[in-house]
Design a protein around this motif. Structure first.
Motif, PDB file in Angstrom:
ATOM      1  N   GLY A 179       0.819  -1.214   0.000  1.00 14.90           N
ATOM      2  CA  GLY A 179       0.000   0.000   0.000  1.00 14.90           C
ATOM      3  C   GLY A 179       0.845   1.252   0.000  1.00 14.90           C
ATOM      4  O   GLY A 179       0.418   2.297  -0.491  1.00 14.90           O
ATOM      5  N   ILE A 180       2.044   1.147   0.581  1.00 11.35           N
ATOM      6  CA  ILE A 180       2.935   2.303   0.539  1.00 11.35           C
ATOM      7  C   ILE A 180       3.653   2.251  -0.800  1.00 11.35           C
ATOM      8  O   ILE A 180       4.814   1.868  -0.904  1.00 11.35           O
ATOM      9  CB  ILE A 180       3.899   2.278   1.745  1.00 11.35           C
ATOM     10  N   GLY A 181       2.922   2.627  -1.823  1.00  8.11           N
ATOM     11  CA  GLY A 181       3.457   2.516  -3.180  1.00  8.11           C
ATOM     12  C   GLY A 181       4.714   3.328  -3.372  1.00  8.11           C
ATOM     13  O   GLY A 181       5.546   3.034  -4.233  1.00  8.11           O
ATOM     14  N   LYS A 182       4.874   4.373  -2.566  1.00 11.07           N
ATOM     15  CA  LYS A 182       6.024   5.251  -2.738  1.00 11.07           C
ATOM     16  C   LYS A 182       7.319   4.542  -2.387  1.00 11.07           C
ATOM     17  O   LYS A 182       8.389   5.003  -2.747  1.00 11.07           O
ATOM     18  CB  LYS A 182       5.863   6.492  -1.857  1.00 11.07           C
ATOM     19  N   ALA A 183       7.244   3.411  -1.662  1.00  9.17           N
ATOM     20  CA  ALA A 183       8.459   2.664  -1.368  1.00  9.17           C
ATOM     21  C   ALA A 183       8.872   1.798  -2.551  1.00  9.17           C
ATOM     22  O   ALA A 183       9.921   1.180  -2.521  1.00  9.17           O
ATOM     23  CB  ALA A 183       8.264   1.803  -0.127  1.00  9.17           C
ATOM     24  N   ALA A 184       8.040   1.770  -3.589  1.00 12.36           N
ATOM     25  CA  ALA A 184       8.374   1.131  -4.862  1.00 12.36           C
ATOM     26  C   ALA A 184       8.787  -0.327  -4.727  1.00 12.36           C
ATOM     27  O   ALA A 184       9.707  -0.772  -5.385  1.00 12.36           O
ATOM     28  CB  ALA A 184       9.464   1.912  -5.580  1.00 12.36           C
ATOM     29  N   LEU A 185       8.092  -1.058  -3.872  1.00 16.11           N
ATOM     30  CA  LEU A 185       8.344  -2.486  -3.785  1.00 16.11           C
ATOM     31  C   LEU A 185       7.741  -3.130  -5.025  1.00 16.11           C
ATOM     32  O   LEU A 185       6.611  -2.840  -5.385  1.00 16.11           O
ATOM     33  CB  LEU A 185       7.672  -3.020  -2.512  1.00 16.11           C
ATOM     34  N   MET A 186       8.523  -4.002  -5.703  1.00 17.74           N
ATOM     35  CA  MET A 186       7.951  -4.670  -6.887  1.00 17.74           C
ATOM     36  C   MET A 186       6.765  -5.492  -6.431  1.00 17.74           C
ATOM     37  O   MET A 186       6.804  -6.056  -5.340  1.00 17.74           O
ATOM     38  CB  MET A 186       9.006  -5.544  -7.539  1.00 17.74           C
TER      39      MET A 186
END
Lengths: 488, 129, 500
Positions: A219-226
């Motif tokens: 959900g924390i898309g800003k951490a850019a986890l694939m």
């Protein structure tokens, strides 16, 4: 000034600056002066808070409750202080650089650019100082929305589609997963306050804990986890100052900062390591780390390569959090600082190269090092720092992260760190090598002979941050000292 | 069974009328005929109310002093209001039909739809006024 | 004052009702501006009365007012409790804010010789909506419903100066609206048959032992379908998009913000006060009819909205989706779910009011509201477009706006009921809203203006001011939701407490 008013000011100053900018839209020189002044004032205000936090003071402001148990609340703790210091400090340098870049490139709609920049900085401050997950979420969304016009700045179809992916992924993940996770947490615990030992312990069945963690992490898309990393390369259509400050510092660091906050203050490190709920995250982050490095090698576009490098470096921090050990958290926090200063150097160099030569592809950049010695020197220092060689800042954060892996006896992770550092060497130093050692390509346009350094305001800032990379190597203990209260 | 059917004959009539009216509204393309259907539909409801107020053997509720059975006057009064509403609806509907005829030159639903479609298309092309 | 206070309930309806014929008198001499001022004044008086009523019910007890001193259940009773006082406040409040906006908008969009009659119909419509809400008598609801509906058809048809399709839109709404109202009245008739009463409180009591009666079931079905038509419950929404699109801007603002909400209120009243979720057939209807329809509405409305090229129609379809949210809250029939519905009645009025008002400003300057003609409008009409975007954010449910408050409760409601997949569906459909709002953002801010030579001005201040009042309210009640959640909780507890 009281601590409270400093806190409020740090969120308001950029906004006031934004109003000033909009009023001065007819006088570009004054407008730029306004940006610069508000960035300096902001940094001054934020740094004046630093000694007080170091001496152990706490600052807390609670505004009215929006829903029962959910207030708009600000609370300064060491990690947020660090994030605020990085963002506000680098904003000054970036403001100088923006002026050089935007003018050098004769971009349109510059007023709009500067205004949204101030809103983004203001919301970064809000994220840094948020006292509960709800407040953090609000500013997280404002940051997404306010950076959208910056990404779409060029207004051509490419910029628009890039901005659509940017917005779609960030809003989609944050509303689709993060909000659900937040509501779930609220339903289980009745609070969303950041509490040192976490709030979930004893309130939730440990078997569903990995699911909740997954909702947060993806959900924390800003951490850019694939696989939710696509927005970061898409955002590279933005002007380089945006990529530099927002997509190397503010936005992505807001992501990993949120990850650290959630792990420390919502789950609690101890609770996580007891239940082992974050084991899957170690592997997910390791995968992202390696995969992004490999993709970076294949990219010929300089900014795209840097973007994938960022994705990979962000996973270092997520990994630090996933290890659920105190040293890992320290390493992650430190990496926020060292990577920020290293990556902003690289992006600003990329922008300087673009302003001077209008080249974006790495394969065209042969032999530029001799024409633009300062830019390339800064680029080299930034690269070495990110790779993690002494005497550059990146050394320490990788040191701590590796220590954490050893501490928790996840030996494979050390291997991942090693491998990825090698990949870093490959994709970053090959650019440096091409610049310095490869002869200028013959087929390139005749203007090659006339290439010289970009305008002063484009070259000076990366040189400054490069010096910062070295300085941070010697003063890393200060940062660790700031962060240590979190894990004790 | 048959008794039950016959003794409730008023309801059967009402249901038949109701369905007839609705069918006309749905199936006819002529705007005036639709309003006729609507009227039949409404009338069936009026009948429903009026018939349910009737008490067998009852008379109009006028106090004469003798012990008599009275029909319930309340539904009748209610339906007076409903009739007024119905008339207003019909009048307004017919007025609209007149205006539609003036602007479209037809009162057939299909023809109106065709000319609206072409108007929609020209809107999308952005050449609207 | 002491003489007037006890009569406030009847004045709430009587004042606009009497004002309507008085307004016609302005035709002699053609005092158009006076007619507008008069309507404005009446709206504000209604608003003040509604405010006084709400504060009285919240702080004191429910008010029962016997018309003509005939005691209920024989005479008509006006009954004011927190829920309908709240709805009264919404209706009259929107009207009070919308009317300052109206003068220029009406001046531009409606033929000059019709203005006074337009305001008369408007007053009648206001009367009808207020009457439906305040009355405690089932048949009286029908009468007021028809007063508001008939005047609504007229109001929509006055859009003919802009587009002749307003006529067919009004006609279609007339046919469907009449069918809906007639269904409703059949239902009332059937209930009267078995109970012999029309008073709502009395009905609720007398229906208690009759929960297995077939006639009651049939009456219930007719009422739900009839109201479903009036409130544009999917798939009975077909009249709504055209009606909203071709009506004059003021009418769209007023209708979108109030008229469907009133129908939602009536449905709530029947579902929870008259019948109550403890009746098996009510529960079945909620779970197997309303719940799926609400979810389909959320998606069908939003997805259709994405493909619209006319901004008003886009938001009309979005209304269908938003009504889906309200119905979902009803269908959950637990406290947070009902709270979400009641909050959304208010919140949606604020956001759709703001959005359609912003479109009214665009219409005023541009003469059209197709998306294609709005290119680059962010530069020439910055205030209008900013309001449109902020309203849109509220529609999406960004934290800090009212939309977030209602969605939060709705999701809490679904989780409490154990329907967690539905929580995900709610979130997913909010993302669809992002898409259609962003279509407008891209057109308004990222395109170049079409006709560079003709410079457009910002809308006049008298239109912008009410618009921004609504926008600010969107954020105010998004941050300080104490009052609204308090009222909503109060109401939800009454409904569920009374039913079970």
């Amino acid at each position: 000034m009281s601590n409270q008013s400093i806190l409020i000011l740090s969120i308001l100053i950029p906004l006031i600056g934004g109003i000033g900018i909009s009023l001065l839209h007819r006088a570009p020189n004054l407008r730029e002066a306004c940006t610069l002044i508000s960035s300096i004032v902001l940094a001054f205000v934020v740094y004046s808070l630093l000694p007080r936090i170091l001496s152990g003071e706490t600052v807390n402001i609670t505004f009215r409750e929006i829903l029962p148990g959910l207030a708009l609340e600000f609370n300064v703790e060491p990690l947020g202080m660090l994030f605020a210091c990085i963002a506000s400090g680098l904003w000054i340098i970036n403001s100088l650089y923006s002026i050089g870049y935007m003018r050098g490139n004769q971009e349109k709609n510059q007023t709009r650019f500067y205004i949204y920049f101030t809103i983004a900085i203001s919301s970064s401050m809000g994220i840094a100082f948020a006292g509960n997950m709800f407040t953090l979420f609000i500013f997280y969304e404002i940051l997404t929305l306010s950076t959208y016009p910056l990404v779409a700045h060029k207004q051509n179809p490419e910029a628009k589609s890039g901005a659509r992916i940017y917005l779609g992924l960030l809003i989609g993940t944050s509303v689709g997963f993060q909000l659900v996770a937040i509501i779930w947490t609220y339903l289980v615990t009745g609070t969303l306050d950041f509490t040192p030992a976490g709030i979930l312990k004893g309130k939730i069945d440990p078997t569903v804990l990995p699911i909740l963690l997954a909702l947060y992490m993806f959900g924390i898309g800003k951490a850019a986890l694939m696989p939710f990393h696509r927005w970061l390369p898409s955002a590279m259509v933005a002007p380089t100052p945006v990529s530099a400050l927002l997509h190397a510092v503010a936005v992505v660091k807001a992501g990993v900062f949120t990850v650290l906050k959630v792990v420390i203050y919502i789950f609690g490190i101890e609770f996580l390591s007891e239940t082992g709920a974050s084991t899957w995250l170690i592997w997910a982050a390791s995968f992202t780390l390696l995969a992004a490095s490999i993709v970076a090698i294949t990219k010929d576009n300089l900014k795209a390569r840097l973007a994938y490098s960022t994705i990979s470096q962000l996973s270092y921090i997520v990994l630090g959090a996933a290890l659920a050990s105190s040293i890992g958290i320290l390493g992650g926090g430190l990496h926020i600082a060292t990577h920020a200063i290293g990556k902003i150097t690289l992006f600003m160099c990329a922008g300087a190269i673009y302003v001077a030569t209008h080249k974006t592809e790495i394969s065209d950049m042969t032999g530029l090092g001799r024409k633009m010695p300062f830019t390339y020197a800064a680029f080299t220092i930034g690269s070495l720092s990110i790779i993690g060689l002494p005497p550059f800042a990146g050394t320490w954060s990788k040191w701590y992260l590796a220590l954490a892996a050893a501490d928790t006896q996840t030996w494979l992770v050390i291997g991942v760190y090693m491998l990825s550092s090698l990949l870093n060497v490959w994709y970053l130093l090959s650019i440096v090598a091409k610049g310095f050692f490869a002869p200028p390509s013959e087929k390139s346009d005749p203007s090659t002979g006339t290439i010289k350094e970009a305008p002063l305001l484009c070259v000076l800032p990366p040189c400054l941050t490069a010096v910062g990379c070295i300085a941070l190597f010697f003063f890393a203990d200060r940062v660790v000292e700031l962060l240590r209260p979190i894990v004790n | 069974m048959v008794d039950a059917l016959i003794s409730h004959y008023n309801y059967w009539l009402i249901i038949i009328l109701m369905m007839l009216g609705l069918y006309v509204v749905v199936s006819r393309g002529n705007l005036v005929k639709k309003i006729v259907g609507l009227n039949i539909f409404q009338t069936s409801v009026f009948l429903l109310y009026i018939s349910l107020g009737k008490v067998s053997g009852g008379t109009a509720p006028i106090l004469t002093g003798k012990p008599e059975a009275f029909s319930n006057p309340l539904p009748h009064v209610l339906i007076l209001t409903a009739i007024v509403v119905g008339i207003a609806t019909t009048a307004l509907g017919l007025a609209l039909v007149v205006r539609i005829r003036e602007s479209y030159g037809t009162i057939e639903e299909d023809d109106i739809l065709i000319s609206e479609r072409s108007q929609d298309a020209s809107d999308i092309n952005g050449s609207s006024a | 004052m002491n003489f007037i206070m006890p009569h406030l309930p009847v004045l709430q309806v009587a004042i606009p009702l009497i004002a309507a014929p008085i307004c016609v008198l302005f035709t002699f001499g053609g005092h158009r501006k006076l007619a507008w001022l008069f309507t404005l004044a009446v709206s504000w008086v209604c608003f003040l009365i509604a405010g006084a009523l709400l504060s009285r019910v919240l702080l004191d007890t429910d008010i029962s007012y016997a018309i003509g001193n005939w005691p209920p259940p024989f005479g008509i009773e006006y009954r004011v409790d927190p829920i309908n006082a709240f709805v009264l406040l919404i209706i009259s409040g929107i009207s009070a804010i919308a009317l300052p906006f109206a003068r220029l908008s009406v001046e531009k969009e409606i033929e000059t010789d019709r203005h006074i009659l337009f305001y008369t119909s408007y007053l009648l419509c206001l009367t009808g909506l207020l009457g439906v809400t305040i009355t405690g008598d089932a048949f009286n609801i029908f009468v007021f419903l028809e007063i508001s509906s008939l005047s609504t058809y007229v109001l929509i048809a006055t859009g003919v100066r802009q587009d002749r399709r307003a006529l067919t839109a009004a006609y279609n709404y007339l046919i469907l609206g009449t069918i809906g109202a007639t269904f409703f009245v059949i239902g009332i008739g059937l209930l009267y048959m078995v109970t012999g009463t029309l008073n709502i409180a009395d009905l609720a009591e007398r229906l208690q032992p009759l929960s297995d009666n077939r006639v009651v079931h049939a009456g219930f079905a007719f009422i739900v379908i009839g109201m479903g038509l009036k409130l544009a419950l999917f798939p009975m929404h077909v009249w709504l998009p055209n009606a909203y699109t071709y009506a004059p801007s003021l009418v769209t603002v007023f209708l979108a913000a109030t008229s469907t909400k009133v129908s939602v209120y009536v449905l709530l009243r029947f579902l929870f006060t008259v019948f109550g979720p403890s009746y098996g057939f009510v529960n079945l209807t909620l779970e197997f009819v309303l719940l799926p329809l609400a979810i389909v509405a959320m998606f069908a409305g939003s997805i259709t909205a994405i493909f619209q090229t006319n901004a008003k129609r886009l938001f009309a379809y979005s209304s269908v989706a938003q009504l889906g949210y309200m119905m979902l809250g009803v269908a959950l029939s637990n406290i947070p779910g009902l709270m979400a519905t009641i909050l959304h009645i208010f919140n949606h009025a604020l956001m759709k009011g703001a959005l359609f008002m912003a479109l009214g400003c665009v219409m005023y300057r541009l003469g059209t509201i197709s998306l294609g003609s709005m290119k680059g409008l962010g530069r020439s009409m910055p205030w209008t477009m900013a309001a449109l975007i902020l309203g849109g954010l509220s529609l999406i449910g960004v934290p800090g706006t009212v939309g977030f408050i209602s969605k939060w409760h709705l999701i809490l409601g679904t989780l409490e009921a154990g329907f967690w997949p539905i929580a995900i569906l709610i979130v997913a459909s909010s993302l669809l809203a992002v898409i259609y709002i962003w279509k407008i953002v891209e057109v308004a801010y990222l395109e170049n203006e079409i006709n560079q030579e003709k410079t457009l001005n910002e809308a006049p201040i008298s239109m912008l001011a009410p618009l921004w009042v609504l926008v600010i309210l969107n954020f105010y009640f998004g941050i300080d939701a104490d009052l609204t959640t308090w009222v909503a909780r109060n109401v939800a507890e009454t409904f569920l407490g009374g039913g079970s």
